[in-house]
Write an enzyme that holds these catalytic residues in place. Structure first.
Site, mmCIF file in Angstrom:
data_model
loop_
_atom_site.group_PDB
_atom_site.id
_atom_site.type_symbol
_atom_site.label_atom_id
_atom_site.label_comp_id
_atom_site.label_asym_id
_atom_site.label_seq_id
_atom_site.Cartn_x
_atom_site.Cartn_y
_atom_site.Cartn_z
ATOM 1 N N ARG A 1 11.977 -3.532 -9.943
ATOM 2 C CA ARG A 1 10.580 -3.232 -10.210
ATOM 3 C C ARG A 1 10.453 -2.831 -11.680
ATOM 4 O O ARG A 1 11.274 -3.222 -12.500
ATOM 5 C CB ARG A 1 10.090 -2.109 -9.281
ATOM 6 C CG ARG A 1 9.988 -2.538 -7.825
ATOM 7 C CD ARG A 1 9.537 -1.411 -6.927
ATOM 8 N NE ARG A 1 10.621 -0.834 -6.165
ATOM 9 C CZ ARG A 1 10.476 0.068 -5.209
ATOM 10 N NH1 ARG A 1 9.272 0.518 -4.919
ATOM 11 N NH2 ARG A 1 11.503 0.535 -4.556
ATOM 12 N N LYS B 1 3.684 6.180 4.817
ATOM 13 C CA LYS B 1 2.941 4.928 4.807
ATOM 14 C C LYS B 1 2.812 4.321 6.201
ATOM 15 O O LYS B 1 2.285 3.225 6.346
ATOM 16 C CB LYS B 1 3.634 3.927 3.880
ATOM 17 C CG LYS B 1 3.900 4.455 2.473
ATOM 18 C CD LYS B 1 4.723 3.465 1.682
ATOM 19 C CE LYS B 1 5.189 4.052 0.356
ATOM 20 N NZ LYS B 1 6.004 3.109 -0.416
ATOM 21 N N PRO C 1 0.817 -1.210 0.000
ATOM 22 C CA PRO C 1 0.000 0.000 0.000
ATOM 23 C C PRO C 1 0.850 1.258 0.000
ATOM 24 O O PRO C 1 1.909 1.310 0.623
ATOM 25 C CB PRO C 1 -0.790 -0.127 1.309
ATOM 26 C CG PRO C 1 -0.790 -1.579 1.615
ATOM 27 C CD PRO C 1 0.521 -2.098 1.119
ATOM 28 N N GLU C 2 0.425 2.268 -0.749
ATOM 29 C CA GLU C 2 1.129 3.540 -0.775
ATOM 30 C C GLU C 2 0.340 4.560 0.037
ATOM 31 O O GLU C 2 -0.678 4.241 0.648
ATOM 32 C CB GLU C 2 1.334 3.977 -2.223
ATOM 33 C CG GLU C 2 2.172 2.971 -3.021
ATOM 34 C CD GLU C 2 2.639 3.502 -4.357
ATOM 35 O OE1 GLU C 2 2.860 4.714 -4.486
ATOM 36 O OE2 GLU C 2 2.795 2.697 -5.292
#
Length: 322
Positions: A305, A61, A2-3
């Site tokens: 990524r 976060k 989650p960001e």
């Protein structure tokens, strides 16, 4: 992972349900989810039972709930008179969910921790931590004064203390106390690529891979742009783009590519429908198409990524850096 918008969606939902309520019971279903609490499950439960949740706070976060001990005045352990000294920290990891449920609702398959809360009208009486991949968890942490004297993070009642584990994290672009001058000065001292800098939580927090790609696309900047050559106007543009894209994501309820990520009430986000760069490899760039130019978005490997860019409106600099 989650960001910032996803975690803020959780914070906003959670505060409406738990603020001011007392934790009356704790069930640690899976001890692995309290592994970050060094003294173990029994100490974790014993310290939470009878404590009242004062607020729900987020920086970047990171998410935590300041606590007031049973019947005691607010602790001064943080070194600031009248402020709480401990908090319940929530690390969502890859698949952690905080769900409000009635006691009559059967346990979720991957339930790890159950907090029973004092009655509050028709509100659900349980806060459940569910985590399939077990990368996340809950633990009790100490609150410490902020280094700049400002609020520790986004909260209903901001105070100048911060969870110790988050004290090294910079402010995020949505934080009213975020200093662009400090950010830009530190950015120019780095000799790295722009996206790598945006992902550095010690420089600016809350921007993850998805929103970095979206902000860079909106700002028409390539991820490999050298930070030490970045003009102030370019830095202002990419920070403004990051604010805009995260604000849009908040309005849409966050971004969810994984069915395991849900907000506090169990509803998935849907901002992915509005993404302009991330995940759109092989598709036309919408901005270029609107200008009558055909350009196909491409994906490149980046720090284990992926990065998604338009080769026309985000040209790679000749002296680019990773």
């Amino acid at each position: 992972m989650p960001e910032l918008p996803e975690v803020e969606v959780v914070r906003r939902g959670l505060v409406n349900w738990v603020r001011g309520r007392t934790i009356t019971g704790v069930d640690v279903v899976d001890p692995r989810s309290v592994r970050r609490h060094a003294l173990g499950p029994e100490d974790f439960a014993g310290n939470l039972e009878g404590a009242t949740v004062l607020d729900v706070v987020r920086r970047g976060k990171f998410l935590w709930m300041p606590l007031q001990e049973d019947g005691a005045p607010r602790s001064t352990d943080a070194g600031t008179s009248g402020l709480p000294g401990v908090a319940l920290m929530a690390h969502l990891g890859m698949s952690g969910q905080l769900l409000m449920q009635d006691g009559s609702v059967p346990d979720e398959k991957h339930l790890k921790i159950r907090l029973r809360l004092s009655p509050a009208g028709t509100m659900p009486e349980q806060l459940r931590f569910v985590d399939q991949r077990i990368f996340g968890g809950l633990f009790i942490t100490t609150l410490v004064p902020t280094d700049d004297g400002g609020p520790g993070g986004t909260a209903e009642d901001p105070v100048p203390v911060i969870a110790e584990e988050a004290s090294h994290i910079a402010r995020d672009p949505l934080d009213p106390h975020f200093s662009f001058d400090t950010f830009y000065r530190r950015l120019r001292k780095r000799k790295t690529g722009l996206k790598r800098a945006l992902l550095d939580q010690g420089l600016v927090s809350g921007i993850g891979n998805i929103y970095a790609d979206e902000a860079l696309w909106r700002a028409k900047l390539h991820y490999a742009r050298p930070t030490d050559t970045l003009r102030r106007a370019d830095a202002e543009r990419v920070l403004a783009a990051a604010r805009d894209v995260m604000s849009d994501a908040l309005a849409a309820g966050g971004t969810s590519f994984d069915s395991l990520y849900v907000n506090v009430n169990g509803a998935s986000g849907y901002f992915e429908r509005s993404l302009n760069a991330y995940g759109r490899e092989g598709e036309e760039c919408r901005r270029c198409a609107a200008a009558g130019i055909r350009s196909i978005l491409k994906r490149e490997q980046f720090m284990n990524r992926s990065s998604y860019t338009c080769p026309v409106c985000q040209p790679r600099p000749r002296n680019g850096r990773w």
